[in-house]
Design a protein around this motif. Sequence first.
Motif, PDB file in Angstrom:
ATOM      1  N   ALA A   1      90.174  40.883  14.692  1.00 33.48           N
ATOM      2  CA  ALA A   1      88.741  40.590  14.592  1.00 33.48           C
ATOM      3  C   ALA A   1      88.341  39.530  15.605  1.00 33.48           C
ATOM      4  O   ALA A   1      87.302  39.634  16.264  1.00 33.48           O
ATOM      5  CB  ALA A   1      88.404  40.129  13.179  1.00 33.48           C
TER       6      ALA A   1
ATOM      7  N   SER B   1      86.091  40.662  18.837  1.00 32.20           N
ATOM      8  CA  SER B   1      84.710  40.174  18.834  1.00 32.20           C
ATOM      9  C   SER B   1      84.473  39.070  19.859  1.00 32.20           C
ATOM     10  O   SER B   1      83.325  38.722  20.139  1.00 32.20           O
ATOM     11  CB  SER B   1      84.345  39.644  17.438  1.00 32.20           C
ATOM     12  OG  SER B   1      85.180  38.552  17.090  1.00 32.20           O
TER      13      SER B   1
ATOM     14  N   LEU C   1      79.626  42.183  14.977  1.00 29.77           N
ATOM     15  CA  LEU C   1      79.714  42.254  13.519  1.00 29.77           C
ATOM     16  C   LEU C   1      80.519  43.457  13.066  1.00 29.77           C
ATOM     17  O   LEU C   1      81.286  43.371  12.099  1.00 29.77           O
ATOM     18  CB  LEU C   1      78.304  42.296  12.913  1.00 29.77           C
ATOM     19  CG  LEU C   1      77.489  41.002  13.029  1.00 29.77           C
ATOM     20  CD1 LEU C   1      76.097  41.190  12.429  1.00 29.77           C
ATOM     21  CD2 LEU C   1      78.202  39.847  12.346  1.00 29.77           C
ATOM     22  N   ALA C   2      80.367  44.576  13.750  1.00 29.84           N
ATOM     23  CA  ALA C   2      81.133  45.770  13.385  1.00 29.84           C
ATOM     24  C   ALA C   2      82.634  45.518  13.522  1.00 29.84           C
ATOM     25  O   ALA C   2      83.434  45.911  12.662  1.00 29.84           O
ATOM     26  CB  ALA C   2      80.703  46.960  14.247  1.00 29.84           C
TER      27      ALA C   2
ATOM     28  N   VAL D   1      84.226  42.531  13.474  1.00 30.86           N
ATOM     29  CA  VAL D   1      84.662  41.531  12.494  1.00 30.86           C
ATOM     30  C   VAL D   1      84.790  42.150  11.103  1.00 30.86           C
ATOM     31  O   VAL D   1      85.786  41.938  10.393  1.00 30.86           O
ATOM     32  CB  VAL D   1      83.681  40.343  12.478  1.00 30.86           C
ATOM     33  CG1 VAL D   1      83.980  39.413  11.314  1.00 30.86           C
ATOM     34  CG2 VAL D   1      83.752  39.577  13.792  1.00 30.86           C
ATOM     35  N   VAL D   2      83.796  42.933  10.696  1.00 24.81           N
ATOM     36  CA  VAL D   2      83.780  43.499   9.350  1.00 24.81           C
ATOM     37  C   VAL D   2      84.881  44.541   9.167  1.00 24.81           C
ATOM     38  O   VAL D   2      85.570  44.569   8.132  1.00 24.81           O
ATOM     39  CB  VAL D   2      82.398  44.116   9.044  1.00 24.81           C
ATOM     40  CG1 VAL D   2      82.447  44.915   7.745  1.00 24.81           C
ATOM     41  CG2 VAL D   2      81.339  43.018   8.950  1.00 24.81           C
ATOM     42  N   PHE D   3      85.096  45.378  10.173  1.00 24.56           N
ATOM     43  CA  PHE D   3      86.007  46.513   9.992  1.00 24.56           C
ATOM     44  C   PHE D   3      87.437  46.246  10.450  1.00 24.56           C
ATOM     45  O   PHE D   3      88.312  47.084  10.234  1.00 24.56           O
ATOM     46  CB  PHE D   3      85.450  47.750  10.709  1.00 24.56           C
ATOM     47  CG  PHE D   3      84.320  48.394   9.959  1.00 24.56           C
ATOM     48  CD1 PHE D   3      84.569  49.343   8.978  1.00 24.56           C
ATOM     49  CD2 PHE D   3      83.006  48.032  10.206  1.00 24.56           C
ATOM     50  CE1 PHE D   3      83.541  49.929   8.268  1.00 24.56           C
ATOM     51  CE2 PHE D   3      81.961  48.609   9.507  1.00 24.56           C
ATOM     52  CZ  PHE D   3      82.219  49.563   8.534  1.00 24.56           C
TER      53      PHE D   3
ATOM     54  N   ASN E   1      89.598  44.088   9.234  1.00 30.14           N
ATOM     55  CA  ASN E   1      90.451  43.999   8.060  1.00 30.14           C
ATOM     56  C   ASN E   1      90.508  45.299   7.280  1.00 30.14           C
ATOM     57  O   ASN E   1      91.499  45.575   6.605  1.00 30.14           O
ATOM     58  CB  ASN E   1      90.003  42.840   7.165  1.00 30.14           C
ATOM     59  CG  ASN E   1      90.518  41.512   7.676  1.00 30.14           C
ATOM     60  OD1 ASN E   1      91.717  41.324   7.852  1.00 30.14           O
ATOM     61  ND2 ASN E   1      89.607  40.596   7.959  1.00 30.14           N
ATOM     62  N   VAL E   2      89.452  46.111   7.379  1.00 32.63           N
ATOM     63  CA  VAL E   2      89.532  47.464   6.827  1.00 32.63           C
ATOM     64  C   VAL E   2      90.612  48.251   7.572  1.00 32.63           C
ATOM     65  O   VAL E   2      91.413  48.974   6.972  1.00 32.63           O
ATOM     66  CB  VAL E   2      88.169  48.184   6.932  1.00 32.63           C
ATOM     67  CG1 VAL E   2      88.283  49.624   6.431  1.00 32.63           C
ATOM     68  CG2 VAL E   2      87.100  47.428   6.157  1.00 32.63           C
TER      69      VAL E   2
ATOM     70  N   ILE F   1      83.199  49.788  15.319  1.00 25.56           N
ATOM     71  CA  ILE F   1      84.125  50.219  14.268  1.00 25.56           C
ATOM     72  C   ILE F   1      85.388  50.811  14.899  1.00 25.56           C
ATOM     73  O   ILE F   1      86.510  50.540  14.468  1.00 25.56           O
ATOM     74  CB  ILE F   1      83.446  51.251  13.343  1.00 25.56           C
ATOM     75  CG1 ILE F   1      82.269  50.609  12.602  1.00 25.56           C
ATOM     76  CG2 ILE F   1      84.453  51.823  12.340  1.00 25.56           C
ATOM     77  CD1 ILE F   1      81.417  51.593  11.828  1.00 25.56           C
TER      78      ILE F   1
ATOM     79  N   ALA G   1      87.611  48.049  16.187  1.00 29.22           N
ATOM     80  CA  ALA G   1      88.292  47.378  15.080  1.00 29.22           C
ATOM     81  C   ALA G   1      89.486  48.193  14.603  1.00 29.22           C
ATOM     82  O   ALA G   1      90.562  47.649  14.312  1.00 29.22           O
ATOM     83  CB  ALA G   1      87.311  47.149  13.930  1.00 29.22           C
TER      84      ALA G   1
END
Length: 491
Positions: A148, A152, A317-318, A320-322, A324-325, A375, A378
Amino acid sequence: MIDTSIEAVPERRRWLALAVIVTAQFMVVLDIAIVNVALPAIKTDLHFPEASLQWVISAYAILFGGFLLLGGRLADILGRRRLFVAGLALFSTSSLLCGFAWSESSLIAFRAAQGLGGALLAPAALSILMTTFGEGRERNLALGIWGAASGSGGAAGVLLGGLLTSTLSWSWVFFINVPVGAAVIAVSPWLLRESRSQLAHRHFDVAGAGTVTAGLMLLVYALTRAAESGWGDPTTVALLAGSATLIAAFVEIERRSAAPLLPLRIFRQRTLAAANGIAVLVGAMAFSQFFLLTLYMQQVLHYSALQTGAGFVAITLAIVVFANVGQALVTRLGLRPVLAAGLLLVAVGLGLLTQLPAHGHYFWDLFPAFVVSGIGMAFTFVPMTIAGLTGVARADAGVASGLINTSRQIGGAVGLAAVSTIAATSTSHGLTSSLAGGGLTHGFQTAFDVLTALALVGAAIAVGFVAPPPRLAAREPSFETDTIEQIEEAA
């Protein structure tokens, strides 16, 4: 003997150590992008000639790309925390000097020193992560956070660069590194455990280090020159030939060396070799995408530096958020499906950008592509890094970390030089458009066509060469259960 066992590091301390090294990594990645937005102001204040301005970026890239592999091996031999702190100190001091630069030559020299600091810091940081967390869920989670930050950093750099340059001055894109670097250096002795390779020898491969460092630096310089003078320029051709000769000599030296800088046996691991090949493509796509989109927003849509930076928030943001997914999916499904899916999503995002119009609208023409490709990045960064480190003996942690970083950096340099040439050539062919932005947009569309194809090639490599979960588990030894000798024998 220095304790390098994973069990020796308490649980809470491991995650605090991760916060430290991720902060340092974010600084290095951020710095690659943050300076781009400040270039017009730097040109005006320091009276840079147009032809010399690119050296503010290139001086950093040449030293950074050239010394990554050497930095990784030095961390293995001299101590990973020691190299981490030394690299961070050089990086932070050089940042301070960059902010106070008084002339064209002083800024270029300080940027080169900053690149060298980054080359010592980045592989040491990743190898500390690798030797702090055991293979499996914990390392995947740690690498998700790492991914992330790495993914990012470029987009955040454009946003922060625009904000600092618009509200303060260009010097602050360098000054911001100083307090962060000082804080990380201050806490490192308490949070980071020293480790180094448990080798039977302490010899250093001087010939290998000299040839690969010179070869990589010459390659990055040649590619930078190619973007300006063309691929057929005699000097460019001579530089590329010289680089190829030095790198070929390095491979031959490593084959014969009793203590190689880069043990060629690690390439017998198919997944590691595939990860580094994919890293070259990912570097080319990431560097080129941010470069082209910055130009499109500023030169075609006429956005300000601050507006351009804000435009990249969606992709940041995409990622960072994804991220860890992505690591959770790797733990559940394995490397191959997540990495292939990530690259396919990147291809979809880049494919959307092939349709950019001359009179574009952010939310209709850029936002969907930013989200999809974010995404995809990530889902790509995390499994790619895991694949590049999985099954590597702890004795080779630093060099494996340096190798995956080198692959991405060299891929970025190669891709940016090639894509810039392709876009410029296509732009000249598209200038028949009656609109001033039509020719530029045509060049960007062609460049994104090429990048889309690269993403599809990367997905094919992931499907064809990254080992599936059952085979991966059967082949790759665990740091937590195997001795170093068993690991090296398995490799």
